[in-house]
Structure formats: structure tokens, C-alpha cells
Design a protein around this motif. Structure first.
Motif, PDB file in Angstrom:
ATOM      1  N   GLN A 177       0.841  -1.204   0.000  1.00  0.00           N
ATOM      2  CA  GLN A 177       0.000   0.000   0.000  1.00  0.00           C
ATOM      3  C   GLN A 177       0.879   1.258   0.000  1.00  0.00           C
ATOM      4  O   GLN A 177       0.930   2.016   0.966  1.00  0.00           O
ATOM      5  CB  GLN A 177      -0.938  -0.012   1.206  1.00  0.00           C
ATOM      6  CG  GLN A 177      -2.202  -0.806   1.003  1.00  0.00           C
ATOM      7  CD  GLN A 177      -1.940  -2.263   0.678  1.00  0.00           C
ATOM      8  OE1 GLN A 177      -1.295  -2.958   1.463  1.00  0.00           O
ATOM      9  NE2 GLN A 177      -2.411  -2.739  -0.461  1.00  0.00           N
ATOM     10  N   HIS A 178       1.545   1.492  -1.106  1.00  0.00           N
ATOM     11  CA  HIS A 178       2.474   2.617  -1.197  1.00  0.00           C
ATOM     12  C   HIS A 178       1.762   3.968  -1.244  1.00  0.00           C
ATOM     13  O   HIS A 178       2.399   5.010  -1.060  1.00  0.00           O
ATOM     14  CB  HIS A 178       3.360   2.459  -2.437  1.00  0.00           C
ATOM     15  CG  HIS A 178       4.121   1.171  -2.479  1.00  0.00           C
ATOM     16  ND1 HIS A 178       5.060   0.847  -1.529  1.00  0.00           N
ATOM     17  CD2 HIS A 178       4.066   0.119  -3.341  1.00  0.00           C
ATOM     18  CE1 HIS A 178       5.573  -0.351  -1.801  1.00  0.00           C
ATOM     19  NE2 HIS A 178       4.976  -0.814  -2.900  1.00  0.00           N
ATOM     20  N   HIS A 179       0.455   3.973  -1.503  1.00  0.00           N
ATOM     21  CA  HIS A 179      -0.302   5.222  -1.598  1.00  0.00           C
ATOM     22  C   HIS A 179      -1.165   5.476  -0.367  1.00  0.00           C
ATOM     23  O   HIS A 179      -1.863   6.489  -0.305  1.00  0.00           O
ATOM     24  CB  HIS A 179      -1.206   5.200  -2.837  1.00  0.00           C
ATOM     25  CG  HIS A 179      -0.467   4.932  -4.114  1.00  0.00           C
ATOM     26  ND1 HIS A 179       0.333   5.864  -4.725  1.00  0.00           N
ATOM     27  CD2 HIS A 179      -0.397   3.808  -4.893  1.00  0.00           C
ATOM     28  CE1 HIS A 179       0.861   5.359  -5.824  1.00  0.00           C
ATOM     29  NE2 HIS A 179       0.428   4.112  -5.948  1.00  0.00           N
ATOM     30  N   LEU A 180      -1.120   4.585   0.595  1.00  0.00           N
ATOM     31  CA  LEU A 180      -2.000   4.682   1.760  1.00  0.00           C
ATOM     32  C   LEU A 180      -1.641   5.898   2.607  1.00  0.00           C
ATOM     33  O   LEU A 180      -0.530   6.022   3.118  1.00  0.00           O
ATOM     34  CB  LEU A 180      -1.892   3.411   2.608  1.00  0.00           C
ATOM     35  CG  LEU A 180      -2.922   3.256   3.728  1.00  0.00           C
ATOM     36  CD1 LEU A 180      -4.325   3.098   3.151  1.00  0.00           C
ATOM     37  CD2 LEU A 180      -2.568   2.071   4.621  1.00  0.00           C
ATOM     38  N   THR A 181      -2.618   6.815   2.776  1.00  0.00           N
ATOM     39  CA  THR A 181      -2.403   8.002   3.598  1.00  0.00           C
ATOM     40  C   THR A 181      -3.292   8.036   4.839  1.00  0.00           C
ATOM     41  O   THR A 181      -2.986   8.768   5.782  1.00  0.00           O
ATOM     42  CB  THR A 181      -2.648   9.289   2.783  1.00  0.00           C
ATOM     43  OG1 THR A 181      -4.004   9.303   2.322  1.00  0.00           O
ATOM     44  CG2 THR A 181      -1.714   9.375   1.594  1.00  0.00           C
ATOM     45  N   GLY A 182      -4.380   7.277   4.848  1.00  0.00           N
ATOM     46  CA  GLY A 182      -5.284   7.279   5.995  1.00  0.00           C
ATOM     47  C   GLY A 182      -5.740   5.883   6.362  1.00  0.00           C
ATOM     48  O   GLY A 182      -6.157   5.116   5.489  1.00  0.00           O
ATOM     49  N   LEU A 183      -5.661   5.539   7.660  1.00  0.00           N
ATOM     50  CA  LEU A 183      -6.068   4.219   8.128  1.00  0.00           C
ATOM     51  C   LEU A 183      -6.752   4.354   9.482  1.00  0.00           C
ATOM     52  O   LEU A 183      -6.170   4.871  10.440  1.00  0.00           O
ATOM     53  CB  LEU A 183      -4.858   3.290   8.248  1.00  0.00           C
ATOM     54  CG  LEU A 183      -5.120   1.885   8.787  1.00  0.00           C
ATOM     55  CD1 LEU A 183      -6.049   1.110   7.856  1.00  0.00           C
ATOM     56  CD2 LEU A 183      -3.822   1.123   8.988  1.00  0.00           C
ATOM     57  N   LEU A 203       1.456   7.170   5.182  1.00  0.00           N
ATOM     58  CA  LEU A 203       0.425   7.471   6.177  1.00  0.00           C
ATOM     59  C   LEU A 203       0.534   8.899   6.703  1.00  0.00           C
ATOM     60  O   LEU A 203       1.598   9.354   7.113  1.00  0.00           O
ATOM     61  CB  LEU A 203       0.517   6.511   7.353  1.00  0.00           C
ATOM     62  CG  LEU A 203      -0.320   5.239   7.320  1.00  0.00           C
ATOM     63  CD1 LEU A 203      -0.224   4.529   8.655  1.00  0.00           C
ATOM     64  CD2 LEU A 203      -1.775   5.520   6.976  1.00  0.00           C
ATOM     65  N   GLN A 204      -0.620   9.578   6.697  1.00  0.00           N
ATOM     66  CA  GLN A 204      -0.733  10.878   7.335  1.00  0.00           C
ATOM     67  C   GLN A 204      -1.661  10.815   8.545  1.00  0.00           C
ATOM     68  O   GLN A 204      -1.439  11.519   9.527  1.00  0.00           O
ATOM     69  CB  GLN A 204      -1.260  11.911   6.333  1.00  0.00           C
ATOM     70  CG  GLN A 204      -0.314  12.157   5.169  1.00  0.00           C
ATOM     71  CD  GLN A 204      -0.879  13.142   4.165  1.00  0.00           C
ATOM     72  OE1 GLN A 204      -1.814  13.897   4.460  1.00  0.00           O
ATOM     73  NE2 GLN A 204      -0.336  13.150   2.971  1.00  0.00           N
ATOM     74  N   TYR A 205      -2.684   9.964   8.469  1.00  0.00           N
ATOM     75  CA  TYR A 205      -3.600   9.786   9.597  1.00  0.00           C
ATOM     76  C   TYR A 205      -3.614   8.318  10.012  1.00  0.00           C
ATOM     77  O   TYR A 205      -3.792   7.422   9.186  1.00  0.00           O
ATOM     78  CB  TYR A 205      -5.023  10.207   9.237  1.00  0.00           C
ATOM     79  CG  TYR A 205      -6.035   9.790  10.285  1.00  0.00           C
ATOM     80  CD1 TYR A 205      -6.125  10.482  11.493  1.00  0.00           C
ATOM     81  CD2 TYR A 205      -6.857   8.687  10.092  1.00  0.00           C
ATOM     82  CE1 TYR A 205      -7.022  10.092  12.470  1.00  0.00           C
ATOM     83  CE2 TYR A 205      -7.757   8.285  11.068  1.00  0.00           C
ATOM     84  CZ  TYR A 205      -7.840   8.994  12.256  1.00  0.00           C
ATOM     85  OH  TYR A 205      -8.722   8.589  13.235  1.00  0.00           O
TER      86      TYR A 205
END
Length: 506
Positions: A177-183, A203-205
Motif C-alpha cells: 500500500q504505497h499510496h495509503l495516507t489514511g487508516l 500514512l498521514q492519519y
């Protein structure tokens, strides 16, 4: 009755004309078709459907099918709907094998899929479109996340996985998940996260609230801006645990009665942090280094905890603070230095009610500030600030008292008077720079605490620092000088005495 029929026919005809004018195909019953913000919607929610209805307009972009009894999906259900961007299938009867291969093959732009609250999912389905970037999978019955759970979804940007029954997340679960910014994986039963679990993500969040974590996750990606650890079982925030998270803007750790300790320099490097929310914990100590590094913080929440005392340097780094919550602690007094707008120029609101205040001369400044139009910083709700001591004021609210009521007993040092009850002491000077003639041009010595009387400044015996050493050295030199002078004086006397004896002999 005839008039009513005419009205119904008119409305129906107008709807058909509106649909035709908008370029809509006929809307299938019992669905509703409409446009919103330039997108075309077909809403078939809560319509007692057991399958996807036929005849859905081919130019639909958002298809809403939530709250039905749909238990199976196949390619024919969405054939020809090539403009679809989002599908809401939440609260249906879907199971792990309910989505057949090829179900979404005709949907090249499908990016948002809501599969929440189907209750029978125990794993992430395999036949989801690879281009999916947002997946809602909350309120299902997944117990673990494996290496394969998201492997087939490499474009994911945001995943909501809250309110499942996850206890373990395998290492490598988010490797692709190289594009995952929120989880969001809150409200599960996770006890620990593998180190480096998100190292390949952006990840940002990260939302981890109300799990069973006992320590702060480490080795999180440096891209993180928001970290939510609310409602876990964390006992300590160690020193420099966030040092690589230089982009963090918010940290939430509230509602953790297990959290008692924040290590010195725990937030070192977090100059961009704006909000620290540690309400409803059991923090029992603040030092001058607890909040070090938080130069950009706007809001600090440390209410409903167990803080008994705040040292005068505790807020020296948080110069941009605007809102300060310290209500519901164990504070008995407060030094005016802590709320001084000269050092905290943006401080506008302070919440300090529900503390066991000792209403003596040391808090008179606070009562005077409140009475003086409560100018910045505003002390919120002073009418519910209640004295716990001395006995004669116990239970009295601040708004029922005057500054004259805030007095110290005989023998106690009163900072508001010119002279204290201790002879020779006038005031306490903290953090004063004492200029000494032997330190060189432009140099000075920092003295944490000195007592100043009308004629001189002398060191506090309890202070052991460079200045104290110099003071003691000065005392030693004084004694040596006195001894030397006495030696000369005694020598002169001895010589005089000897000369007198010599004269008597002759």
C-alpha cells in the motif's frame, strides 16, 4: 378527487420532462434518481431489495444500495455502468464468498466501495477492483489482518477498518500500500503493532482509538500528521518516542486512566504539533521538560488528570499556545509566571476550575486578574472555581470572595508585600541574570533562585550551580583575606611586643 389526479399526473409528467431534459434514463422502481454537485445519483437504499435492481441508468456515478438484503453480487448486476465512481453496499447480507469473480470488471472508474456493517464478513473479499482507492469495511467480523488481506488492492489511499474484532495484524500486511495516507483501525482488540508495519506507506492519519495497546507504537512513518491513540491501555509516553515524526500536527491520547507518565522531552522534535489532547488520564507529574519541543502548539488539553503542581518553567517552550485546559487536576496553587502573556503572547483562554485551590496570598494575583475584567488570558468560569483551603474559605467560590480574603497566615511568606516575615528578605527573584565583574564583557551568570534584600543578593543554600560555586569560592576568598589580614595584624602586634621587651632589657 379529479383535481388530485390532475395534480399527480402533472407532477409525474414534470418529473419525466425534468429527467429527459437532464439527459436521464428512466429511473427503476423503487429507486430515486437525482443530481448533486454535478454527480448523478441513484438511491435504492432501504428498499427491501434482495438483489441489485435492473434498469439503472448507465451514466450513474454514485449508486446507493445500503440497508437492503442483498446477499450475492455478479458481473450482470453492474454491466454497462461504466461511469460508476462509488457504490454503497453497507448493511446488506454479503459474506466472504458473496462477491463473484468479475463482479466489478465493467467499472473502470470505480474507486470508492462501502462494504460496512454486513456482519458476515470475516475477511476482506478477494474479488474487489484493483483500482479501488477508498474502502469502508467497518462494523464487520474480521478477527485478524494477514499479509494477503490487502495485497490485491495496491491503489488504496484510505481504509476504514473500525469496529471489527481484530486482535492481530501480521507484519507485511500493508507492504503493497504505497499510496495509503489514511487508516482507521480503532475499536478493535489490537494489543500491539509490529514495528515497521507502515514503513512502505505514506500514512498521514492513523486512528487506533479504543484498542488494547499498552505502549506507544514505534517506527511509524515520518509522513504522519495525525495520531489517535485515545482509549488504550498505554502507561507511559517515553522520552523522544516521536522524534522521527516531525510532521505531526495532532496527538490524541485522552481517556486512558493507565497513562501516568510523560517522559522528559517526550515530544522532542515536534515543532509542528498544534494540538496535544491528554484529557482524562492519570498524569501525576509535569516538569520543565515535559512539553519541551512543542514550540508550534496551539491547544493543550490536560484536564481531568492528577497533576498536583506545575513548575514555573513548564510552559517555556509553548510560546504559541492559545488555549490551555488544566481543569479537574490536583492543583492547589499557580505561579503567575505560568500565565504571563509576555512569555505566552497568544494565550487567550485558560480552564482551571475543579481543582482543590488553596486561597491564600499566593493566589491573590489570580483573583485580582479575574476581577480586573478578566483580560487576556481569560480564566473560564471563575464562578465554579472553589477554594479547598484554608478552612475558613473551604467551599467558597472565587466569585464570592475579594482579593483581601486571599491572605497568608503569620509566618508564611507573602509575595505581595514589600518585606517578608523573615528578616532581611524582600522578594524571590527567579531566573535572574546576575552580572559579575569578573565574567568578561557581555557575559553573565544564570541564577535559578536568589533572595534579594535591600542592599545585596545572596545565594539560596539549596541552589548548587556555577553561581553557587562562585559564591562559595567568594566566601572562601573572603575568609582567606580575613585570615591574611589577621595574620598581618597579629604579626605587627608580635613585633611591637618583641620590640617592647627588647627596650625593657636595655
Amino acid at each position: 378527487m379529479v383535481a388530485l389526479k390532475i395534480i399527480v399526473l402533472f407532477v409525474a409528467g414534470f418529473s419525466l420532462l425534468s429527467s429527459a431534459a437532464a439527459g436521464w434514463e428512466p429511473c427503476p422502481k423503487p429507486c430515486a434518481c437525482f443530481s448533486n454537485d454535478g454527480e448523478k445519483y441513484v438511491n435504492c437504499s432501504r428498499a427491501d431489495l434482495t438483489s441489485v435492481p435492473a434498469g439503472i441508468p448507465t451514466d450513474v456515478q454514485q449508486l446507493l444500495l445500503s440497508g437492503n438484503g442483498i446477499a450475492k453480487l455478479s458481473r450482470t448486476d453492474f454491466a454497462g455502468l461504466k461511469s460508476l465512481v462509488g457504490i454503497d453496499l453497507s448493511s446488506n447480507q454479503l459474506t466472504d464468498d458473496a462477491i463473484l469473480p468479475g463482479t466489478f470488471d465493467d467499472l473502470p472508474f470505480l474507486g470508492v466501495l462501502n462494504l460496512a456493517a454486513n456482519e458476515n464478513f470475516t475477511d476482506v473479499p478477494k474479488n474487489l477492483p484493483a483500482q479501488l482507492y477508498t474502502l469502508y469495511f467497518d462494523y464487520n467480523k474480521v478477527t485478524r489482518v494477514t499479509e494477503d488481506s490487502f495485497r490485491h488492492l495496491p491503489q488504496l489511499v484510505y481504509v476504514d477498518f473500525e469496529n471489527n474484532q481484530v486482535e492481530n495484524i501480521a507484519p507485511g500486511s500493508f507492504e503493497y500500500q504505497h499510496h495509503l495516507t489514511g487508516l482507521s483501525i480503532g475499536f478493535n482488540q489490537i494489543t500491539e503493532l509490529p514495528d515497521g508495519l507502515f514503513k512502505t506507506t505514506k500514512l498521514q492519519y492513523l486512528g487506533l482509538r479504543f484498542n488494547q495497546l499498552t505502549r506507544v507504537p514505534v517506527d511509524l512513518p515520518g509522513t504522519l500528521t495525525d495520531l489517535d491513540l485515545v482509549g488504550n491501555k498505554i502507561k507511559e509516553i517515553p522520552s523522544r518516542v516521536f522524534s522521527n515524526l516531525t510532521e505531526l500536527q495532532t496527538i490524541q491520547v485522552w481517556q486512558q486512566d493507565t497513562l501516568t507518565t510523560i517522559g522528559d522531552d517526550a515530544f522532542d522534535g515536534l515543532g509542528k504539533l498544534q494540538i496535544l489532547d491528554a484529557d482524562f488520564c492519570s498524569i501525576d507529574r509535569l516538569t520543565n521538560a515535559t512539553l519541551s519541543g512543542l514550540s508550534g502548539m496551539w491547544e493543550l488539553y490536560m484536564g481531568s488528570s492528577r497533576i498536583p503542581y506545575i513548575p514555573t518553567g513548564a510552559f517555556h517552550d509553548i510560546k504559541n499556545i492559545t488555549t490551555l485546559w488544566l481543569d479537574g487536576n490536583q492543583l492547589t496553587t499557580l505561579d503567575p509566571v505560568l500565565l504571563d502573556t509576555k512569555t505566552l503572547p497568544r494565550l487567550s483562554e485558560v480552564f482551571i476550575w475543579d481543582n482543590p485551590w488553596t486561597c491564600d496570598c499566593h493566589l491573590r494575583w489570580l483573583k485580582e486578574h479575574i476581577d480586573n475584567n478578566n483580560t487576556a488570558p481569560t480564566i473560564d468560569s471563575p464562578h465554579i472555581m472553589v477554594c479547598n483551603a484554608p478552612p475558613k474559605l473551604k467551599g467558597r467560590a472565587f466569585d464570592t470572595l475579594t482579593p483581601k480574603d486571599f491572605v497568608c497566615e503569620d509566618g508564611d511568606y507573602d509575595p505581595s508585600t514589600a518585606k517578608s516575615s523573615r528578616p532581611g528578605r524582600v522578594e524571590v527573584v527567579r531566573d535572574e541574570r546576575m552580572h559579575m565583574p569578573f565574567t568578561g564583557a557581555g557575559k553573565s551568570l544564570r541564577v535559578p533562585t536568589v533572595w534579594r534584600d535591600e542592599n545585596m543578593s545572596i545565594c539560596t543554600p539549596a541552589v548548587v550551580d556555577d553561581y553557587s560555586i562562585l559564591c562559595m569560592a567568594g566566601v572562601v576568598l573572603l575568609f582567606l583575606w580575613v585570615g591574611f589580614s589577621m595574620g598581618i595584624f597579629v604579626g605587627k602586634i608580635q613585633r611591637s611586643f618583641s620590640e617592647g621587651l627588647d627596650k625593657m632589657r636595655f
